[in-house]
Design a protein around this motif. Structure first.
Motif, PDB file in Angstrom:
ATOM      1  N   THR A  93       0.827  -1.206   0.000  1.00  0.00           N
ATOM      2  CA  THR A  93       0.000   0.000   0.000  1.00  0.00           C
ATOM      3  C   THR A  93       0.860   1.253   0.000  1.00  0.00           C
ATOM      4  O   THR A  93       0.665   2.156  -0.818  1.00  0.00           O
ATOM      5  CB  THR A  93      -0.935   0.011   1.219  1.00  0.00           C
ATOM      6  N   ALA A  94       1.834   1.318   0.931  1.00  0.00           N
ATOM      7  CA  ALA A  94       2.653   2.530   1.060  1.00  0.00           C
ATOM      8  C   ALA A  94       3.507   2.768  -0.181  1.00  0.00           C
ATOM      9  O   ALA A  94       3.495   3.866  -0.756  1.00  0.00           O
ATOM     10  CB  ALA A  94       3.532   2.420   2.305  1.00  0.00           C
ATOM     11  N   LEU A  95       4.242   1.755  -0.608  1.00  0.00           N
ATOM     12  CA  LEU A  95       5.122   1.935  -1.763  1.00  0.00           C
ATOM     13  C   LEU A  95       4.327   2.129  -3.050  1.00  0.00           C
ATOM     14  O   LEU A  95       4.752   2.866  -3.948  1.00  0.00           O
ATOM     15  CB  LEU A  95       6.065   0.747  -1.888  1.00  0.00           C
ATOM     16  N   GLY A  96       3.167   1.466  -3.154  1.00  0.00           N
ATOM     17  CA  GLY A  96       2.325   1.657  -4.327  1.00  0.00           C
ATOM     18  C   GLY A  96       1.823   3.083  -4.434  1.00  0.00           C
ATOM     19  O   GLY A  96       1.787   3.675  -5.526  1.00  0.00           O
ATOM     20  N   LEU A  97       1.442   3.678  -3.306  1.00  0.00           N
ATOM     21  CA  LEU A  97       0.978   5.069  -3.315  1.00  0.00           C
ATOM     22  C   LEU A  97       2.090   6.016  -3.724  1.00  0.00           C
ATOM     23  O   LEU A  97       1.882   6.930  -4.533  1.00  0.00           O
ATOM     24  CB  LEU A  97       0.459   5.445  -1.926  1.00  0.00           C
ATOM     25  N   VAL A  98       3.261   5.809  -3.156  1.00  0.00           N
ATOM     26  CA  VAL A  98       4.391   6.681  -3.492  1.00  0.00           C
ATOM     27  C   VAL A  98       4.711   6.582  -4.977  1.00  0.00           C
ATOM     28  O   VAL A  98       4.941   7.596  -5.647  1.00  0.00           O
ATOM     29  CB  VAL A  98       5.623   6.297  -2.647  1.00  0.00           C
ATOM     30  N   PHE A  99       4.710   5.367  -5.495  1.00  0.00           N
ATOM     31  CA  PHE A  99       5.015   5.160  -6.913  1.00  0.00           C
ATOM     32  C   PHE A  99       3.964   5.847  -7.793  1.00  0.00           C
ATOM     33  O   PHE A  99       4.296   6.513  -8.768  1.00  0.00           O
ATOM     34  CB  PHE A  99       5.062   3.666  -7.211  1.00  0.00           C
ATOM     35  N   LEU A 162      -9.025 -13.580  10.665  1.00  0.00           N
ATOM     36  CA  LEU A 162      -7.992 -12.803  11.346  1.00  0.00           C
ATOM     37  C   LEU A 162      -6.931 -12.331  10.361  1.00  0.00           C
ATOM     38  O   LEU A 162      -6.411 -11.212  10.482  1.00  0.00           O
ATOM     39  CB  LEU A 162      -7.353 -13.641  12.453  1.00  0.00           C
ATOM     40  N   VAL A 163      -6.602 -13.177   9.399  1.00  0.00           N
ATOM     41  CA  VAL A 163      -5.653 -12.780   8.357  1.00  0.00           C
ATOM     42  C   VAL A 163      -6.212 -11.607   7.556  1.00  0.00           C
ATOM     43  O   VAL A 163      -5.496 -10.635   7.267  1.00  0.00           O
ATOM     44  CB  VAL A 163      -5.338 -13.980   7.440  1.00  0.00           C
ATOM     45  N   VAL A 164      -7.483 -11.663   7.213  1.00  0.00           N
ATOM     46  CA  VAL A 164      -8.108 -10.564   6.461  1.00  0.00           C
ATOM     47  C   VAL A 164      -8.095  -9.282   7.289  1.00  0.00           C
ATOM     48  O   VAL A 164      -7.751  -8.199   6.790  1.00  0.00           O
ATOM     49  CB  VAL A 164      -9.551 -10.942   6.070  1.00  0.00           C
ATOM     50  N   LEU A 165      -8.457  -9.389   8.576  1.00  0.00           N
ATOM     51  CA  LEU A 165      -8.454  -8.211   9.447  1.00  0.00           C
ATOM     52  C   LEU A 165      -7.042  -7.663   9.611  1.00  0.00           C
ATOM     53  O   LEU A 165      -6.832  -6.444   9.586  1.00  0.00           O
ATOM     54  CB  LEU A 165      -9.056  -8.579  10.807  1.00  0.00           C
ATOM     55  N   GLY A 166      -6.065  -8.551   9.788  1.00  0.00           N
ATOM     56  CA  GLY A 166      -4.682  -8.099   9.910  1.00  0.00           C
ATOM     57  C   GLY A 166      -4.181  -7.434   8.643  1.00  0.00           C
ATOM     58  O   GLY A 166      -3.427  -6.447   8.701  1.00  0.00           O
ATOM     59  N   ALA A 167      -4.588  -7.945   7.490  1.00  0.00           N
ATOM     60  CA  ALA A 167      -4.200  -7.321   6.223  1.00  0.00           C
ATOM     61  C   ALA A 167      -4.823  -5.932   6.089  1.00  0.00           C
ATOM     62  O   ALA A 167      -4.178  -4.995   5.601  1.00  0.00           O
ATOM     63  CB  ALA A 167      -4.615  -8.210   5.049  1.00  0.00           C
ATOM     64  N   CYS A 168      -6.068  -5.787   6.517  1.00  0.00           N
ATOM     65  CA  CYS A 168      -6.715  -4.470   6.494  1.00  0.00           C
ATOM     66  C   CYS A 168      -5.992  -3.492   7.410  1.00  0.00           C
ATOM     67  O   CYS A 168      -5.829  -2.309   7.082  1.00  0.00           O
ATOM     68  CB  CYS A 168      -8.179  -4.594   6.907  1.00  0.00           C
ATOM     69  N   CYS A 169      -5.542  -3.992   8.560  1.00  0.00           N
ATOM     70  CA  CYS A 169      -4.796  -3.145   9.500  1.00  0.00           C
ATOM     71  C   CYS A 169      -3.471  -2.704   8.879  1.00  0.00           C
ATOM     72  O   CYS A 169      -3.098  -1.530   8.957  1.00  0.00           O
ATOM     73  CB  CYS A 169      -4.569  -3.912  10.796  1.00  0.00           C
ATOM     74  N   GLY A 170      -2.759  -3.638   8.261  1.00  0.00           N
ATOM     75  CA  GLY A 170      -1.504  -3.283   7.612  1.00  0.00           C
ATOM     76  C   GLY A 170      -1.707  -2.326   6.454  1.00  0.00           C
ATOM     77  O   GLY A 170      -0.921  -1.388   6.251  1.00  0.00           O
ATOM     78  N   ALA A 171      -2.781  -2.527   5.681  1.00  0.00           N
ATOM     79  CA  ALA A 171      -3.057  -1.643   4.552  1.00  0.00           C
ATOM     80  C   ALA A 171      -3.430  -0.239   5.024  1.00  0.00           C
ATOM     81  O   ALA A 171      -3.030   0.759   4.414  1.00  0.00           O
ATOM     82  CB  ALA A 171      -4.186  -2.227   3.695  1.00  0.00           C
ATOM     83  N   ALA A 172      -4.187  -0.153   6.111  1.00  0.00           N
ATOM     84  CA  ALA A 172      -4.535   1.159   6.669  1.00  0.00           C
ATOM     85  C   ALA A 172      -3.285   1.888   7.139  1.00  0.00           C
ATOM     86  O   ALA A 172      -3.117   3.091   6.904  1.00  0.00           O
ATOM     87  CB  ALA A 172      -5.527   0.990   7.821  1.00  0.00           C
ATOM     88  N   ALA A 173      -2.375   1.148   7.806  1.00  0.00           N
ATOM     89  CA  ALA A 173      -1.112   1.751   8.228  1.00  0.00           C
ATOM     90  C   ALA A 173      -0.290   2.176   7.014  1.00  0.00           C
ATOM     91  O   ALA A 173       0.370   3.226   7.030  1.00  0.00           O
ATOM     92  CB  ALA A 173      -0.330   0.762   9.089  1.00  0.00           C
ATOM     93  N   GLY A 174      -0.316   1.376   5.950  1.00  0.00           N
ATOM     94  CA  GLY A 174       0.401   1.723   4.729  1.00  0.00           C
ATOM     95  C   GLY A 174      -0.170   2.953   4.052  1.00  0.00           C
ATOM     96  O   GLY A 174       0.578   3.781   3.516  1.00  0.00           O
ATOM     97  N   LEU A 175      -1.496   3.089   4.087  1.00  0.00           N
ATOM     98  CA  LEU A 175      -2.133   4.279   3.512  1.00  0.00           C
ATOM     99  C   LEU A 175      -1.713   5.521   4.274  1.00  0.00           C
ATOM    100  O   LEU A 175      -1.421   6.567   3.682  1.00  0.00           O
ATOM    101  CB  LEU A 175      -3.652   4.113   3.555  1.00  0.00           C
ATOM    102  N   TRP A 176      -1.659   5.403   5.585  1.00  0.00           N
ATOM    103  CA  TRP A 176      -1.222   6.522   6.427  1.00  0.00           C
ATOM    104  C   TRP A 176       0.240   6.863   6.151  1.00  0.00           C
ATOM    105  O   TRP A 176       0.584   8.031   5.914  1.00  0.00           O
ATOM    106  CB  TRP A 176      -1.439   6.141   7.890  1.00  0.00           C
ATOM    107  N   LEU A 177       1.107   5.855   6.154  1.00  0.00           N
ATOM    108  CA  LEU A 177       2.530   6.091   5.932  1.00  0.00           C
ATOM    109  C   LEU A 177       2.785   6.629   4.531  1.00  0.00           C
ATOM    110  O   LEU A 177       3.586   7.557   4.345  1.00  0.00           O
ATOM    111  CB  LEU A 177       3.307   4.785   6.142  1.00  0.00           C
ATOM    112  N   GLY A 178       2.111   6.069   3.536  1.00  0.00           N
ATOM    113  CA  GLY A 178       2.350   6.456   2.157  1.00  0.00           C
ATOM    114  C   GLY A 178       1.909   7.866   1.829  1.00  0.00           C
ATOM    115  O   GLY A 178       2.383   8.450   0.851  1.00  0.00           O
TER     116      GLY A 178
END
Length: 273
Positions: A93-99, A162-178
């Protein structure tokens, strides 16, 4: 009065906005999915190589030489699954946004969609989460082979949401960071963020066992990855010490909402800036 908008008209207008938002979200997500099909090997190589070697060394080699107990593999695999899923979603998510913002300028075309800006941000987040889920799904059978263990179908079904929820959490953090970090600094910030996340996310150990090292236990409690690792242990290794599942789920959902809201706000600022 003729100038007033009636309640049925308001509802109809709200329905049309929702339809436009859905179509915009679907169009933005479909474009990314189409591209991802051609890049699956590269995506998996980015997110699976490090967890594979962690499984091999920590879960196989150290057990073979007698440095850790044989039941350590059952504790390690949920943590590695959490790490792979969370960081896979965050990174993509983060690197994709930056790119997209600074190199291809692809987002400029998507922002022309007749839909609210947040739908494009949500599509990027959903795409990153899908990549995280894919990485997690791939690492599980690898873990079974390397560690010579198995989960029952019930354990796998319990772990999947739980994997889906964890992926959503990581993607949300990536959106914030990116969206919060300048494009030229993203590599530095990503390197700075990944190492603390990895070693304070209860990947290699159950969080309750840190009670004698209180300062580090508190530090790990600030990391949302800890709650994903512990939640996965709760459903796959329930006999091991772990954070209660309701607490883990609550923190993960809260993290998705907060990081997602901050990420969408940052996305809007970058898009309109």
């Amino acid at each position: 009065m003729s100038g007033q908008v009636t309640e049925p008209e308001q509802r109809a207008g709200g329905g049309r906005r929702l339809v436009r938002a859905w179509h915009g979200f679907r169009a933005a997500l479909w474009r990314d999915l189409f591209v991802m099909v051609r890049e699956v090997p590269r995506v998996l190589a980015q997110t699976v190589v490090q967890p594979f070697f962690m499984l091999l060394v920590m879960g196989h080699v150290l057990i073979q030489i007698g440095y850790v107990r044989e039941d350590y593999a059952a504790i390690l695999l949920p943590g590695i699954l959490a790490l792979t899923t969370f960081l896979g979603a965050l990174q993509n998510t983060a690197l994709g946004l930056v790119f997209d913002f600074s190199v291809t300028r692809e987002l400029e075309d998507r922002l022309l969609l007749p839909a609210p800006l947040y739908t494009v941000a949500l599509a990027k987040m959903a795409f990153g989460a899908l990549r995280g889920v894919l990485s997690g799904v791939v690492i599980v059978p690898i873990g079974f082979l390397v560690l010579d263990l198995w989960w029952t179908p019930g354990q796998m079904l319990a772990a999947l949401p739980l994997v889906v929820l964890g992926a959503c959490c990581g993607a949300a953090a990536g959106l914030w960071l990116g969206t919060a970090v300048e494009s030229r600094n993203i590599a530095v910030w990503f390197a700075i963020a990944v190492t603390p996340l990895t070693f304070t996310g209860a990947i290699q150990f159950p969080w309750p066992m840190l009670s004698d090292t209180l300062w580090f236990q508190v530090l790990c409690a600030l990391n949302p990855l800890t709650y994903l690792s512990e939640s996965l242990r709760a459903v796959t290794v329930p006999a091991a010490p772990h954070i209660p599942l309701p607490i883990g789920l609550t923190v993960l959902v809260f993290s998705v909402v907060v990081a997602g809201a901050l990420g969408i706000r940052g996305f809007r600022a970058r898009a309109l800036g």
